[in-house]
Design an enzyme around this catalytic site. Structure first.
Site, PDB file in Angstrom:
ATOM      1  N   TYR A 150       0.838  -1.205   0.000  1.00 20.95           N
ATOM      2  CA  TYR A 150       0.000   0.000   0.000  1.00 20.95           C
ATOM      3  C   TYR A 150       0.876   1.261   0.000  1.00 20.95           C
ATOM      4  O   TYR A 150       0.640   2.197  -0.770  1.00 20.95           O
ATOM      5  CB  TYR A 150      -0.881  -0.048   1.247  1.00 20.95           C
ATOM      6  CG  TYR A 150      -1.866   1.077   1.418  1.00 20.95           C
ATOM      7  CD1 TYR A 150      -3.047   1.112   0.684  1.00 20.95           C
ATOM      8  CD2 TYR A 150      -1.630   2.098   2.336  1.00 20.95           C
ATOM      9  CE1 TYR A 150      -3.974   2.147   0.873  1.00 20.95           C
ATOM     10  CE2 TYR A 150      -2.541   3.121   2.526  1.00 20.95           C
ATOM     11  CZ  TYR A 150      -3.718   3.141   1.790  1.00 20.95           C
ATOM     12  OH  TYR A 150      -4.623   4.166   1.977  1.00 20.95           O
ATOM     13  N   LYS A 202       1.093   4.176  -2.773  1.00 20.84           N
ATOM     14  CA  LYS A 202       0.775   5.570  -2.424  1.00 20.84           C
ATOM     15  C   LYS A 202       1.974   6.483  -2.665  1.00 20.84           C
ATOM     16  O   LYS A 202       1.802   7.638  -3.068  1.00 20.84           O
ATOM     17  CB  LYS A 202       0.294   5.653  -0.971  1.00 20.84           C
ATOM     18  CG  LYS A 202      -1.037   4.933  -0.724  1.00 20.84           C
ATOM     19  CD  LYS A 202      -2.149   5.476  -1.607  1.00 20.84           C
ATOM     20  CE  LYS A 202      -3.524   4.958  -1.228  1.00 20.84           C
ATOM     21  NZ  LYS A 202      -4.572   5.453  -2.128  1.00 20.84           N
TER      22      LYS A 202
END
Ligand code: NAP
Length: 245
Positions: A153, A157
């Site tokens: 993640y 990001k």
């Protein structure tokens, strides 16, 4: 304020839902994308229509090229070319790196980062022709600071940050701004399974002592989409209640 066509990916719930409602409130016509939650997406459309706005729900998986092509075809047909793109769709598949499967890595990268590449690339064609556009992607403080259990993640990001800064430099001369919003902890389904101890620990690190609301994030999206933000590009607007990184 002029009425524009806005597309919010993953707008059936949480931050995307709040962004769709905010943009509709600002007078824009909104495409509400979802992948599974059709009823929830339709209730967002109903809420917008009930307040006199225009909206449409379009199901598509933004992690795939075919899904994104279908999505943009649908928006163009029902509302017109996308002028404001909010890359919001996201998923988590948390695990420590040594336990993370390749599938969990690929899924998270596809929905959280590949989608941003695919959607922005398509949206820019019409924006360049119109010499006006807004691209706003939802990154996360995880992508700025890292977070154990979130290598996939956080990588996705962080990728959004580099993507945003690069693309802003490519299209700035065409009247298009490209920015990102980095929320901290926000009360949505995504943070629902954080247990009480985890919640208290997180809150103890937040200056304002609480999680944010989807509306507090969508206010930042609304600002970046507005004419008032015409001179803001290549930026990451952190909205984290003072979580600090
Ligand atoms: P959420 O409540 O879990 O909602 C996720 C949304 O993404 C849903 O609308 C979901 O659609 C959609 N989605 C998932 N996979 C998709 C796909 N393949 N194609 C299209 N749509 C898809 O999440 P949230 O908390 O609002 O998060 C929104 C964004 O903010 C994400 O990018 C997330 O990473 C970011 N963010 C959240 C937080 C937080 O604390 N909540 C913090 C920082 C950043 P369905 O309903 O159809 O499944």
């Amino acid at each position: 304020m002029s009425s524009r066509v806005a597309l919010v990916t993953g707008a059936s719930r949480g931050i995307g839902r709040a962004a769709a409602l905010h943009l509709a409130d600002d007078g824009h016509r909104v495409a509400v994308n979802f992948v599974r939650a059709k009823d929830e997406a339709e209730s967002v459309v109903d809420a917008i229509q009930a307040s006199g706005g225009e909206a449409v729900a379009i199901g598509a998986d933004v992690g795939t090229e075919a899904g994104v092509a279908e999505l943009f075809g649908g928006v163009e047909e029902s509302l017109g070319p996308v002028e404001i793109l909010v890359n919001n769709a996201g998923v988590v598949r948390d695990n420590l790196l040594l336990r993370m499967t390749t599938e969990d890595w690929d899924d998270v990268l596809a929905v959280n980062l590949r989608s941003v590449f695919l959607c922005t690339k398509i949206a820019l064609r019409a924006m360049i022709r119109a010499r006006w556009g807004r691209v706003i992607s939802i990154t996360s403080v995880s992508g700025l600071s890292g977070n154990p259990g979130q290598a996939n993640y956080a990588a996705a990001k962080a990728g959004i940050v580099g993507f945003t800064k690069s693309v802003s430099k490519e299209v700035g001369s065409r009247g298009i701004t490209v920015n990102a919003v980095a929320p901290g902890f926000v009360e949505t389904d995504m943070t629902d399974d954080i247990d009480e101890a985890g919640r208290e620990l997180a809150k103890s690190r937040i200056t304002l002592g609480r999680f944010g609301t989807p509306e507090e994030i969508s206010a930042a999206v609304g600002y970046l989409a507005s004419e008032q933000a015409a001179y803001v590009t290549g930026q990451v607007l952190v909205v984290d209640g003072g979580l600090g990184i």
